[in-house]
Design a protein around this motif. Structure first.
Motif, PDB file in Angstrom:
ATOM      1  N   TYR A   1       0.841  -1.190   0.000  1.00  0.00           N
ATOM      2  CA  TYR A   1       0.000   0.000   0.000  1.00  0.00           C
ATOM      3  C   TYR A   1       0.881   1.247   0.000  1.00  0.00           C
ATOM      4  N   TYR A   2       0.664   2.104  -0.970  1.00  0.00           N
ATOM      5  CA  TYR A   2       1.409   3.349  -1.097  1.00  0.00           C
ATOM      6  C   TYR A   2       0.404   4.507  -1.066  1.00  0.00           C
ATOM      7  N   TRP A   3      -0.183   4.721   0.122  1.00  0.00           N
ATOM      8  CA  TRP A   3      -1.276   5.681   0.263  1.00  0.00           C
ATOM      9  C   TRP A   3      -0.867   7.080  -0.183  1.00  0.00           C
ATOM     10  N   ASN A   4       0.303   7.530   0.241  1.00  0.00           N
ATOM     11  CA  ASN A   4       0.725   8.894  -0.093  1.00  0.00           C
ATOM     12  C   ASN A   4       1.023   9.065  -1.577  1.00  0.00           C
ATOM     13  N   SER A   5       1.368   7.993  -2.245  1.00  0.00           N
ATOM     14  CA  SER A   5       1.664   8.062  -3.681  1.00  0.00           C
ATOM     15  C   SER A   5       0.425   7.821  -4.541  1.00  0.00           C
ATOM     16  N   GLY A   6      -0.670   7.389  -3.926  1.00  0.00           N
ATOM     17  CA  GLY A   6      -1.925   7.236  -4.658  1.00  0.00           C
ATOM     18  C   GLY A   6      -2.115   5.913  -5.364  1.00  0.00           C
ATOM     19  N   TYR A   7      -1.404   4.875  -4.929  1.00  0.00           N
ATOM     20  CA  TYR A   7      -1.635   3.578  -5.562  1.00  0.00           C
ATOM     21  C   TYR A   7      -1.326   2.437  -4.596  1.00  0.00           C
ATOM     22  N   ASN A   8      -1.825   1.261  -4.943  1.00  0.00           N
ATOM     23  CA  ASN A   8      -1.568   0.019  -4.222  1.00  0.00           C
ATOM     24  C   ASN A   8      -1.171  -1.031  -5.251  1.00  0.00           C
TER      25      ASN A   8
ATOM     26  N   ARG B   1      -5.415   5.531  -7.489  1.00  0.00           N
ATOM     27  CA  ARG B   1      -6.489   6.389  -7.010  1.00  0.00           C
ATOM     28  C   ARG B   1      -6.424   7.738  -7.726  1.00  0.00           C
TER      29      ARG B   1
ATOM     30  N   THR C   1     -11.042   5.174  -9.127  1.00  0.00           N
ATOM     31  CA  THR C   1      -9.832   4.361  -9.224  1.00  0.00           C
ATOM     32  C   THR C   1      -9.742   3.723 -10.598  1.00  0.00           C
TER      33      THR C   1
END
Length: 148
Positions: free
Chosen positions: A22-29, A50, A55
């Motif tokens: 999970y890379y929440w700050n980068s906007g993708y998983n 995202r 999405t």
């Protein structure tokens, strides 16, 4: 040369989530799935990006550009299958790591709050696993000798 349709959805089997990043700050998983494509071991990668308006998903495979070889219908069906396997795998791994009966209760509440349509398809299977985990933990608690 257009290779669309050279792999059918039936050619992709034994799909299991092996990694979730999970890379929440980068906007993708990113999700990695072990599988077999035409009987050969492979990996499929699902990237969820995202955006402000929702999405989007990108699907790749380790050994080949699977997205280019699937028909449009099979590509969308694969996306649905991967989303189900993702939901199942994430919760299955969480259930395996539960260590207390209280953790099981929290997981039960998590199930009730999750209205993801892909989760709903695997909910009963996961509920069975959670019940088995709860029974296992209950037995462990019953075996503890509390006498002095």
């Amino acid at each position: 040369m257009n290779n669309k349709g050279t792999i059918a959805i039936e050619d992709i089997t034994d799909i299991v989530l092996t990694k979730a990043d999970y890379y929440w700050n980068s906007g993708y998983n990113e999700f990695t799935f072990a599988c077999k494509i035409n009987g050969k071991a492979d990996e499929i990668y699902l990237t969820e990006e995202r955006h402000d308006d929702g999405t989007s998903f990108i699907i790749n495979s380790k050994t080949d550009d699977i997205w280019e070889k699937l028909s449009p219908n099979d590509a969308y069906e694969l996306e649905d299958i991967l989303q189900e396997k993702r939901q199942y795998g994430v919760y299955h791994n969480k259930i395996e790591k539960l260590t207390t009966l209280q953790d099981c209760e929290y997981m039960k509440w998590d199930f009730m709050e999750n209205d993801n349509p892909y989760f709903n398809k695997v909910r009963s299977q996961l509920q069975s696993e959670l019940n088995m985990k709860k029974e296992e933990l209950q037995l462990e608690n019953d075996d503890i000798d509390l006498t002095l």
